[in-house]
Design an enzyme around this catalytic site. Structure first.
Site, mmCIF file in Angstrom:
data_model
loop_
_atom_site.group_PDB
_atom_site.id
_atom_site.type_symbol
_atom_site.label_atom_id
_atom_site.label_comp_id
_atom_site.label_asym_id
_atom_site.label_seq_id
_atom_site.Cartn_x
_atom_site.Cartn_y
_atom_site.Cartn_z
ATOM 1 N N HIS A 92 0.853 -1.194 0.000
ATOM 2 C CA HIS A 92 0.000 0.000 0.000
ATOM 3 C C HIS A 92 0.880 1.232 0.000
ATOM 4 O O HIS A 92 1.875 1.290 0.707
ATOM 5 C CB HIS A 92 -0.927 0.017 1.212
ATOM 6 C CG HIS A 92 -2.082 0.965 1.033
ATOM 7 N ND1 HIS A 92 -3.255 0.586 0.433
ATOM 8 C CD2 HIS A 92 -2.221 2.272 1.342
ATOM 9 C CE1 HIS A 92 -4.085 1.623 0.398
ATOM 10 N NE2 HIS A 92 -3.474 2.661 0.943
ATOM 11 N N ASP A 171 -13.680 2.769 6.852
ATOM 12 C CA ASP A 171 -12.714 3.503 6.031
ATOM 13 C C ASP A 171 -13.358 3.977 4.731
ATOM 14 O O ASP A 171 -13.054 5.067 4.248
ATOM 15 C CB ASP A 171 -11.473 2.647 5.730
ATOM 16 C CG ASP A 171 -10.423 3.451 4.973
ATOM 17 O OD1 ASP A 171 -10.038 4.528 5.469
ATOM 18 O OD2 ASP A 171 -10.012 3.043 3.876
ATOM 19 N N ARG A 178 -12.806 12.534 4.214
ATOM 20 C CA ARG A 178 -11.515 13.226 4.393
ATOM 21 C C ARG A 178 -11.060 13.872 3.087
ATOM 22 O O ARG A 178 -10.478 14.944 3.075
ATOM 23 C CB ARG A 178 -10.450 12.233 4.882
ATOM 24 C CG ARG A 178 -10.607 11.878 6.352
ATOM 25 C CD ARG A 178 -9.690 10.720 6.736
ATOM 26 N NE ARG A 178 -8.291 11.009 6.517
ATOM 27 C CZ ARG A 178 -7.417 10.120 6.025
ATOM 28 N NH1 ARG A 178 -7.779 8.899 5.722
ATOM 29 N NH2 ARG A 178 -6.157 10.460 5.853
ATOM 30 N N SER A 193 -6.479 4.573 8.482
ATOM 31 C CA SER A 193 -7.126 4.292 7.203
ATOM 32 C C SER A 193 -6.423 3.133 6.488
ATOM 33 O O SER A 193 -7.057 2.159 6.067
ATOM 34 C CB SER A 193 -7.086 5.565 6.343
ATOM 35 O OG SER A 193 -7.337 5.277 5.000
ATOM 36 N N LYS A 197 -7.734 -1.181 6.501
ATOM 37 C CA LYS A 197 -8.042 -1.914 5.246
ATOM 38 C C LYS A 197 -7.135 -3.119 5.096
ATOM 39 O O LYS A 197 -7.559 -4.204 4.749
ATOM 40 C CB LYS A 197 -7.759 -1.059 4.010
ATOM 41 C CG LYS A 197 -8.652 0.057 3.723
ATOM 42 C CD LYS A 197 -8.420 0.587 2.307
ATOM 43 C CE LYS A 197 -7.278 1.579 2.211
ATOM 44 N NZ LYS A 197 -7.502 2.867 2.845
HETATM 45 N N1 URA Z 1 -4.048 5.856 1.546
HETATM 46 C C1 URA Z 1 -5.068 5.436 2.330
HETATM 47 O O1 URA Z 1 -5.601 4.356 2.136
HETATM 48 N N2 URA Z 1 -5.483 6.226 3.311
HETATM 49 C C2 URA Z 1 -4.937 7.429 3.567
HETATM 50 O O2 URA Z 1 -5.351 8.085 4.487
HETATM 51 C C3 URA Z 1 -3.867 7.874 2.747
HETATM 52 C C4 URA Z 1 -3.444 7.061 1.729
#
Ligand code: URA
Length: 446
Positions: A92, A171, A178, A193, A197
């Site tokens: 990620h 999320d 956000r 966040s 996930k």
């Molecule tokens: N990627 C995400 O999944 N969440 C964030 O807050 C920033 C980048």
């Protein structure tokens, strides 16, 4: 877990907003009340937005951060793929401009023998999102049910979906809020966040790409390191193997930013072509995934495996298979004209000769969003065809009137404003920069 009705009646969102506004520490029950209430639609957007802004300004301590991550994680199911053989790994990124490595490394790693159950996000602020990019492929469905997701994973070893009502639903809602309330760039909110996930995916290992520089949410390297450390610690506490690469985002990654054009550039890399920086970072992240997923004994061996997967065309074949299974038009791999195309293009040229510096990479992402490549309101639709094509990298020589950026666009409405942001993003100086920044600056948690 969701709060009991008795608890809900004792608490009020307005009191918890005030508590955070006044720098108070929220208990796990209070955070649970807010997150669960918002996820169920009982707490309105405006109260959640006010609380997020209070968190952005006042911050959270480690206990609150752990509570927020866990509450968001358990807002939905935590997947278990133990019936699918082998290790499950994912990557990620914290987000950047032109950052499309997920589209490249997911097929490489799946073709190399691991399973990649990837839950991604949409564009956030000035940065692009994997889900929006995938939706540039006609028909591609990122909203698979849990059963479909598991079927796709079993069939081809990779699946790319968004947060759903079943997986990380908190999320899904908070992320979208956000994006349009300027509450993105905060260590605690980003960590909760991302990790909520990723920990819901049922993975064994996770590689984090934490961006740093003017196009990242964390502009200073020390802030990126702090974010990386918090995420690595959170993942390890949950029993996962986690490593974070701090990588350069002082300039866009690759030559393209947009949606359709980033899909095309990703295919190019899987064909053994494409820009060197994008190829290098995609292979490096794949290498770490192979290593953490115990597919190889070292990162170097992982890199060699990634290179072989690309050279033999197995990565590209895997991408085709993945697109087909998620109901996309796999012909885009060979016929890029099937991707959405912008009607017009115009160039931004250099007004002087010299060496290129990029003073503000975030502005490039903002310009793209302004042209329709991002959202100002939650309901906004992305224009997948608009994009920016970068002709020069930091340190490159440029002549007077030579192209810096080509803008692909549909409407004149915001063109002048976007163009002036792009012009303002570049500085051309007489002297070449003394040193070149490495693409991977540091590794945390190795
Ligand atoms: N990627 C995400 O999944 N969440 C964030 O807050 C920033 C980048």
């Amino acid at each position: 877990m969701l709060p009991s009705p008795a608890l809900s009646t004792r608490m009020r969102a307005v009191d918890l907003i005030r508590k955070k506004r006044d720098s108070g520490e929220l208990s796990r029950e209070e955070i649970d009340f807010l997150v669960a209430g918002y996820t169920r639609g009982e707490i309105p957007d405006y109260q959640m937005a006010a609380w997020l802004m209070a968190v952005w300004i006042r911050g959270m301590n480690r206990t609150e951060l752990a509570a927020l991550t866990e509450v968001m994680l358990h807002s939905g199911q935590v997947l278990n793929h133990s019936d699918i053989p082998g290790k499950k790994v994912d990557k990620h990124s914290t987000g950047g401009v032109g950052d499309k490595t997920s589209l490249i490394l997911a097929p490489i790693v799946a073709a190399g023998g691991l399973t990649v159950p990837m839950i991604s996000g949409r564009g956030l602020g000035h940065t692009g999102g994997t889900l929006d990019k995938l939706e540039a492929i006609p028909g591609f469905n990122v909203n698979l049910s849990l059963a479909e997701f598991r079927h796709v994973l079993r069939e081809c070893g990779m699946g790319l979906i968004g947060q759903t009502a079943e997986i990380a639903p908190a999320d899904k809602k908070i992320y979208a809020l956000r994006d349009v309330t300027s509450t993105v760039e905060n260590v605690g909110l980003i960590c909760a966040s991302i990790m909520s996930k990723k920990l819901a995916e049922g993975i064994d290992a996770l590689v984090l790409d934490v961006k740093t520089g003017s196009g990242a949410f964390m502009k200073k390297e020390e802030d990126s390191v702090r974010l990386a450390e918090v995420m690595v610690e959170t993942g390890k506490r949950m029993g996962k193997k986690v490593v974070a690469l701090i990588t350069d985002m002082d300039q866009p990654l690759g030559r393209m930013a947009g949606h359709a054009n980033e899909v095309w550039e990703s295919v190019e890399v899987l064909k053994g072509r494409g820009p060197a920086d994008l190829r290098e970072l995609s292979l490096e992240l794949s290498a770490w995934m192979f290593f953490l997923g115990e597919r190889t004994k070292s990162v170097e061996e992982g890199r060699r495996l990634a290179e072989t997967v690309v050279a033999t065309g197995k990565g590209l074949e895997k991408l085709r298979h993945g697109i087909r299974l998620q109901r996309g038009d796999e012909r885009v791999v060979d016929e890029p004209q099937r991707l959405p195309q912008a009607r017009f293009h115009t160039d931004v040229v250099s007004s002087t000769a010299g060496y290129v510096r990029i003073a503000n990479c975030e502005q490039l992402g903002t310009a793209l969003a302004m042209l329709g490549g991002g959202r100002e309101k939650k309901e906004d639709k992305i224009d997948h065809a608009v994009g920016l094509e970068f002709h020069k990298r930091i340190g490159d020589r440029v002549e007077k009137n030579e192209k810096l950026v080509t803008i692909h666009y549909h409407s004149d409405a915001k063109l002048a404003e976007a163009k002036s942001l792009i012009v303002g993003s570049y500085v051309v100086s007489e002297r070449a920069p003394l040193e070149k920044q490495p693409l991977v600056r540091r590794i945390i948690g190795a």
